[in-house]
Design an enzyme around this catalytic site. Structure first.
Site, PDB file in Angstrom:
ATOM      1  N   ARG A  27      -4.312  -7.195  -8.005  1.00 22.65           N
ATOM      2  CA  ARG A  27      -4.446  -7.010  -9.448  1.00 22.65           C
ATOM      3  C   ARG A  27      -5.406  -8.043 -10.031  1.00 22.65           C
ATOM      4  O   ARG A  27      -6.272  -7.721 -10.854  1.00 22.65           O
ATOM      5  CB  ARG A  27      -3.078  -7.103 -10.119  1.00 22.65           C
ATOM      6  CG  ARG A  27      -2.197  -5.861  -9.929  1.00 22.65           C
ATOM      7  CD  ARG A  27      -0.769  -6.151 -10.369  1.00 22.65           C
ATOM      8  NE  ARG A  27       0.069  -4.960 -10.415  1.00 22.65           N
ATOM      9  CZ  ARG A  27       0.691  -4.433  -9.364  1.00 22.65           C
ATOM     10  NH1 ARG A  27       0.526  -4.988  -8.156  1.00 22.65           N
ATOM     11  NH2 ARG A  27       1.460  -3.363  -9.492  1.00 22.65           N
ATOM     12  N   ASP A  49      -5.412  -5.800   3.133  1.00 19.83           N
ATOM     13  CA  ASP A  49      -5.412  -5.150   1.825  1.00 19.83           C
ATOM     14  C   ASP A  49      -6.267  -5.889   0.806  1.00 19.83           C
ATOM     15  O   ASP A  49      -6.972  -5.271   0.002  1.00 19.83           O
ATOM     16  CB  ASP A  49      -3.979  -5.019   1.303  1.00 19.83           C
ATOM     17  CG  ASP A  49      -3.320  -3.736   1.788  1.00 19.83           C
ATOM     18  OD1 ASP A  49      -3.799  -3.180   2.794  1.00 19.83           O
ATOM     19  OD2 ASP A  49      -2.331  -3.300   1.175  1.00 19.83           O
ATOM     20  N   ASN A  91      -5.648   1.581   4.291  1.00 23.28           N
ATOM     21  CA  ASN A  91      -4.369   2.199   3.945  1.00 23.28           C
ATOM     22  C   ASN A  91      -3.741   1.466   2.772  1.00 23.28           C
ATOM     23  O   ASN A  91      -2.532   1.352   2.669  1.00 23.28           O
ATOM     24  CB  ASN A  91      -3.418   2.189   5.149  1.00 23.28           C
ATOM     25  CG  ASN A  91      -2.280   3.184   4.992  1.00 23.28           C
ATOM     26  OD1 ASN A  91      -2.310   4.061   4.132  1.00 23.28           O
ATOM     27  ND2 ASN A  91      -1.250   3.035   5.819  1.00 23.28           N
ATOM     28  N   GLY A  93      -2.700   1.494  -0.675  1.00 22.29           N
ATOM     29  CA  GLY A  93      -2.395   2.365  -1.800  1.00 22.29           C
ATOM     30  C   GLY A  93      -2.698   1.718  -3.134  1.00 22.29           C
ATOM     31  O   GLY A  93      -3.226   2.364  -4.049  1.00 22.29           O
ATOM     32  N   ARG A 127      -1.427  10.412   1.615  1.00 25.57           N
ATOM     33  CA  ARG A 127      -0.667   9.798   0.522  1.00 25.57           C
ATOM     34  C   ARG A 127      -1.126  10.393  -0.809  1.00 25.57           C
ATOM     35  O   ARG A 127      -2.309  10.345  -1.131  1.00 25.57           O
ATOM     36  CB  ARG A 127      -0.830   8.273   0.541  1.00 25.57           C
ATOM     37  CG  ARG A 127      -0.348   7.654   1.836  1.00 25.57           C
ATOM     38  CD  ARG A 127      -0.577   6.157   1.871  1.00 25.57           C
ATOM     39  NE  ARG A 127       0.265   5.445   0.896  1.00 25.57           N
ATOM     40  CZ  ARG A 127       0.279   4.124   0.769  1.00 25.57           C
ATOM     41  NH1 ARG A 127      -0.519   3.374   1.531  1.00 25.57           N
ATOM     42  NH2 ARG A 127       1.065   3.551  -0.122  1.00 25.57           N
ATOM     43  N   SER A 174       4.784   3.807  -9.103  1.00 29.54           N
ATOM     44  CA  SER A 174       4.450   3.024 -10.299  1.00 29.54           C
ATOM     45  C   SER A 174       2.985   2.589 -10.274  1.00 29.54           C
ATOM     46  O   SER A 174       2.441   2.184 -11.305  1.00 29.54           O
ATOM     47  CB  SER A 174       5.355   1.797 -10.399  1.00 29.54           C
ATOM     48  OG  SER A 174       5.096   0.897  -9.332  1.00 29.54           O
ATOM     49  N   GLN A 175       2.334   2.669  -9.114  1.00 30.32           N
ATOM     50  CA  GLN A 175       0.930   2.273  -9.024  1.00 30.32           C
ATOM     51  C   GLN A 175       0.020   3.205  -9.827  1.00 30.32           C
ATOM     52  O   GLN A 175      -1.059   2.796 -10.267  1.00 30.32           O
ATOM     53  CB  GLN A 175       0.486   2.227  -7.557  1.00 30.32           C
ATOM     54  CG  GLN A 175       1.145   1.113  -6.772  1.00 30.32           C
ATOM     55  CD  GLN A 175       0.830   1.171  -5.291  1.00 30.32           C
ATOM     56  OE1 GLN A 175       0.181   2.107  -4.816  1.00 30.32           O
ATOM     57  NE2 GLN A 175       1.287   0.174  -4.545  1.00 30.32           N
ATOM     58  N   ASP A 322      10.097  -2.228  -1.683  1.00 24.87           N
ATOM     59  CA  ASP A 322       9.527  -2.855  -0.489  1.00 24.87           C
ATOM     60  C   ASP A 322      10.535  -3.784   0.173  1.00 24.87           C
ATOM     61  O   ASP A 322      10.761  -3.736   1.387  1.00 24.87           O
ATOM     62  CB  ASP A 322       8.257  -3.632  -0.847  1.00 24.87           C
ATOM     63  CG  ASP A 322       7.080  -2.703  -1.128  1.00 24.87           C
ATOM     64  OD1 ASP A 322       7.161  -1.518  -0.763  1.00 24.87           O
ATOM     65  OD2 ASP A 322       6.093  -3.165  -1.720  1.00 24.87           O
ATOM     66  N   GLU A 350       3.131   3.624   3.354  1.00 21.54           N
ATOM     67  CA  GLU A 350       2.237   3.586   4.510  1.00 21.54           C
ATOM     68  C   GLU A 350       2.637   4.599   5.579  1.00 21.54           C
ATOM     69  O   GLU A 350       1.816   5.070   6.366  1.00 21.54           O
ATOM     70  CB  GLU A 350       2.224   2.176   5.105  1.00 21.54           C
ATOM     71  CG  GLU A 350       1.361   1.187   4.358  1.00 21.54           C
ATOM     72  CD  GLU A 350       2.019   0.586   3.136  1.00 21.54           C
ATOM     73  OE1 GLU A 350       1.513  -0.415   2.627  1.00 21.54           O
ATOM     74  OE2 GLU A 350       3.048   1.130   2.657  1.00 21.54           O
ATOM     75  N   HIS A 394       3.100  -2.435   8.164  1.00 22.54           N
ATOM     76  CA  HIS A 394       3.383  -3.868   8.284  1.00 22.54           C
ATOM     77  C   HIS A 394       4.834  -4.206   8.026  1.00 22.54           C
ATOM     78  O   HIS A 394       5.423  -5.077   8.693  1.00 22.54           O
ATOM     79  CB  HIS A 394       2.486  -4.645   7.316  1.00 22.54           C
ATOM     80  CG  HIS A 394       2.602  -4.207   5.882  1.00 22.54           C
ATOM     81  ND1 HIS A 394       2.720  -5.087   4.846  1.00 22.54           N
ATOM     82  CD2 HIS A 394       2.614  -2.964   5.304  1.00 22.54           C
ATOM     83  CE1 HIS A 394       2.797  -4.429   3.691  1.00 22.54           C
ATOM     84  NE2 HIS A 394       2.730  -3.135   3.957  1.00 22.54           N
ATOM     85  N   ARG A 395       5.475  -3.535   7.067  1.00 19.94           N
ATOM     86  CA  ARG A 395       6.845  -3.898   6.709  1.00 19.94           C
ATOM     87  C   ARG A 395       7.852  -3.474   7.783  1.00 19.94           C
ATOM     88  O   ARG A 395       8.881  -4.119   7.970  1.00 19.94           O
ATOM     89  CB  ARG A 395       7.209  -3.331   5.342  1.00 19.94           C
ATOM     90  CG  ARG A 395       6.307  -3.878   4.246  1.00 19.94           C
ATOM     91  CD  ARG A 395       6.937  -3.872   2.874  1.00 19.94           C
ATOM     92  NE  ARG A 395       5.970  -4.310   1.880  1.00 19.94           N
ATOM     93  CZ  ARG A 395       5.652  -5.571   1.638  1.00 19.94           C
ATOM     94  NH1 ARG A 395       6.234  -6.538   2.333  1.00 19.94           N
ATOM     95  NH2 ARG A 395       4.765  -5.877   0.720  1.00 19.94           N
ATOM     96  N   LYS A 420      -2.089  -6.397   7.435  1.00 19.77           N
ATOM     97  CA  LYS A 420      -2.232  -5.771   6.120  1.00 19.77           C
ATOM     98  C   LYS A 420      -1.845  -6.742   5.014  1.00 19.77           C
ATOM     99  O   LYS A 420      -2.483  -6.775   3.952  1.00 19.77           O
ATOM    100  CB  LYS A 420      -1.366  -4.512   6.053  1.00 19.77           C
ATOM    101  CG  LYS A 420      -1.422  -3.764   4.730  1.00 19.77           C
ATOM    102  CD  LYS A 420      -0.583  -2.507   4.818  1.00 19.77           C
ATOM    103  CE  LYS A 420      -0.482  -1.797   3.481  1.00 19.77           C
ATOM    104  NZ  LYS A 420      -1.753  -1.218   3.048  1.00 19.77           N
TER     105      LYS A 420
END
Length: 652
Positions: A27, A49, A91, A93, A127, A174-175, A322, A350, A394-395, A420
């Site tokens: 951001r 990212d 990737n 988003g 996506r 929300s993005q 997340d 992802e 990644h998560r 990422k």
């Protein structure tokens, strides 16, 4: 495929300085690029990212200069100058969903012929972004689908944005709202812009981050609940001069959970009670499970509950989607079934995270019920060793590392997917998580390693693994159950679940003392036959690793330090002259009332040493990091004392 093997962890404690927040970093990069003036961005996350966003704004004509560890972004004043570009968003988003509206606003004043294309990896093209584009088209934007409608890749072309109102669905991502909000001041130059949210807005804390940062860059947004946002006319982004990125609260979840699961305390530095990130509320979820949580202005600390057992939970996690992934793994340690609700947004991340987490949790032995927008996890009696697939997410990789605190081995495929957001994740995790210690005692036949290993294990209070006996036990188990020794799959299944223990110099199979029976001619011959079966060797590889539990293990065999436990804390290569070994074997056989010949024993040992050192699979050799102990002139107790002295620190 690349992988990383993680050993069972005994505890977790320590301190972690968090990397910069991905949500804030991307951001800030975009807002600094759109602002008037230059912004020095400090503590920016360096990851795949953020590199995507950095490369994108540079491709759009924004100058970015490195100043030590910081970046100086020379803003473009609300209009990107480079509007003939092809952008690769990987990737990410957040990157594509915030860049697209900002680029569309810049193109409103661009000459015909300008065009910006955005594409990513194959998963990015799955996506959805249709809701965001529908909102932009309400404003007048020209967007062309370059593949499947509603999904990237896409192209943006010049068009005047003159509408005063736009609506967007709030229950997908929300993005989408974040992208429209950040672009709103570029659109609302002459008249206000109203953004209406249809339905429930998910992940509200991330929108709060957006509003907070917009205000830092000089733009205020009037909010009517969570359904309407009004951006007044005549506002523009202005550089705050310098801005520091908070530590990543989503990343904090893994280390806070480690403190709760592994004893703790674990303290994360960089996010605390003053954080603008909603994911710090993950600590509240851990508190619901009974973890002890302590807060500071810029730190949070977690430790296990005094009772030692975490409680099951049933929580709405829409506000921390997340970090909620970490809770699904923490559920493996709870005292009953746990339910994670309102996480439908996982489906469009992802990967389809609900399906992915359900699949991988089951590998560990959990019972998992999967619903459209929720998941229920029932922990197993014990965690199973598993190979975890990460789906380029990644998560998934980071949160499953926590399962090792339940005393199981994990192999995590494609570990570099953590690049990422946190390229150093596994090194950082290793800095707070302490593996179950291993003493590996290797050496040639009749070197005394079995006797020494058993006594060292007793002295240290560790488990004892006699690896050579395992093949004999497998043969015995197959003979007892009537399984043909040539039936590779059936024998391997027995090997994988072998209920074998080594206690006080005795060998137990399902509680039955088989010390003498496994030395019979039938078991010896059977062991030779099953030892050449690849599936059996693979099963016993993981079965041997399963002995790494509790306080620690002393493992003896011919490849313990080189193959099975290459990361052993202490490696001893126990040897003796052939003459000394033959004499010991002679006395052992005579003591059991058996006949023996020194000449034959010497010949046999020479031949076995040659075979062991020349075999293609795990040849007998001293590891470079192993300590050589020649016991030719030592008593058994002297050899034991030598090892125990060097292993004493492992009992802490």
């Amino acid at each position: 495929m690349e992988f990383i093997d993680l050993p069972p962890m005994r505890k977790a404690a320590g301190q972690v300085r968090l990397p910069g927040s991905k949500s804030i970093s991307n951001r800030v990069l975009l807002l600094a690029a759109l602002a008037e003036g230059e912004t020095l961005v400090e503590d920016l996350l360096d990851s795949d990212d953020t590199r995507v966003m950095r490369n994108a704004i540079v491709a759009l004509g924004v100058e970015v200069v490195e100043e030590g560890a910081a970046l100086r972004v020379k803003g473009c004043g609300g209009r990107f100058p480079g509007l003939k570009a092809d952008l690769f968003v990987g990737n990410s988003g957040l990157s594509i969903r915030t860049l697209v509206p900002a680029i569309a606003a810049s193109l409103a004043a661009a000459a015909e012929g300008a065009e910006v294309r955005l594409a990513g990896v194959p998963r990015m093209h799955e996506r959805p972004i249709g809701d965001l584009v529908d909102g932009l088209k309400q404003l007048g934007a020209r967007v062309e689908w370059l593949g499947q409608e509603g999904y990237p890749p896409l192209a943006l072309k010049p068009a005047r944005l003159d509408a005063e109102r736009v609506s967007v669905r709030g229950n997908v991502s929300s993005q989408f709202l974040t992208g429209l909000l950040q672009a709103a001041p570029l659109v609302a130059r002459d008249k206000p812009l109203v953004i209406d949210v249809e339905g429930e807005l998910i992940s509200r804390p991330y929108v709060e981050i957006t509003l907070n940062l917009m205000e830092r860059f000089g733009v205020s947004v009037q909010r009517e609940g969570w359904n309407r946002f009004i951006v007044a006319a005549g506002q523009g982004y202005r550089s705050p001069g310098r801005i520091a990125v908070e530590g990543d609260a989503s990343t904090a979840s893994y280390f806070l959970a480690a403190g709760a699961l592994g004893g703790g305390p674990v303290r994360v530095i960089g996010a605390g009670r003053r954080s603008i990130q909603g994911d710090v509320k993950f600590a509240d979820a851990l508190a619901v499970m009974g973890a002890e949580i302590t807060w500071g202005d810029d730190w949070i600390e977690a430790r296990a509950p005094a009772s030692g057992r975490l409680k099951a939970f049933d929580l709405d996690l829409n506000h921390i989607p997340d970090a909620a992934m970490t809770l699904s793994v923490a559920a493996l340690f709870a005292d009953g079934p746990s339910t994670l609700r309102n996480i439908g947004s996982w489906r469009v991340k992802e990967t389809d995270r609900i399906a992915a987490m359900a699949t991988e949790l089951r590998k560990l032995g959990a019972t998992v019920e999967e619903f459209p927008e929720s998941i229920r996890v029932t922990p197993p009696a014990r965690l199973l060793p598993a190979v975890i697939d990460t789906y380029d997410d990644h998560r998934v990789a980071m949160c499953f590392s926590l399962a090792t605190l339940g005393g199981t081995y994990l192999r995590i495929n494609d570990p570099k997917c953590v690049n990422k957001t946190f390229p150093e994740y596994f090194q950082t995790f290793a800095g707070i998580a302490r593996p179950v210690p291993v003493v590996a005692i290797d050496g040639p036949s009749a070197s005394g390693k079995g006797t020494v290993a058993a006594l060292v294990a007793e002295a240290l209070g560790f488990a004892h693994l006699d690896s050579g006996a395992l093949y004999r036990i497998v043969a015995l188990s197959a003979l007892r159950k009537g399984v043909a020794l040539e039936d590779e799959g059936a024998v391997a299944a027995l090997a994988a679940e072998l209920p074998a223990r080594f206690e006080g110099g005795r060998v137990l199979l399902d509680g039955d003392d088989v010390t003498d029976e496994i030395r019979s001619e039938a078991c010896s011959a059977g062991a030779s036959r099953v030892a050449v079966l690849p599936q059996v060797r693979d099963a016993l590889f993981w079965r041997q690793r399963a002995y790494r539990s509790g306080a620690g293990v002393v493992a003896e065999g011919r490849d313990m330090g080189s193959v099975v436990f290459p990361d052993a804390d202490l490696k001893i290569f126990l040897t003796a002259s052939v003459e000394a070994r033959a004499e010991r074997r002679y006395k052992q056989l005579i003591g059991k009332g058996m006949t023996a010949s020194m000449i034959d024993l010497l010949k046999d040992l020479h031949e076995r040493d040659a075979r062991d050192s020349q075999r293609t699979v795990a040849p007998l050799k001293q590891c470079e990091d192993a300590t050589l102990l020649d016991t030719s002139g030592l008593t058994v107790q002297q050899a034991v004392d030598f090892v125990v002295e060097r292993a004493a620190g492992l009992r802490d």
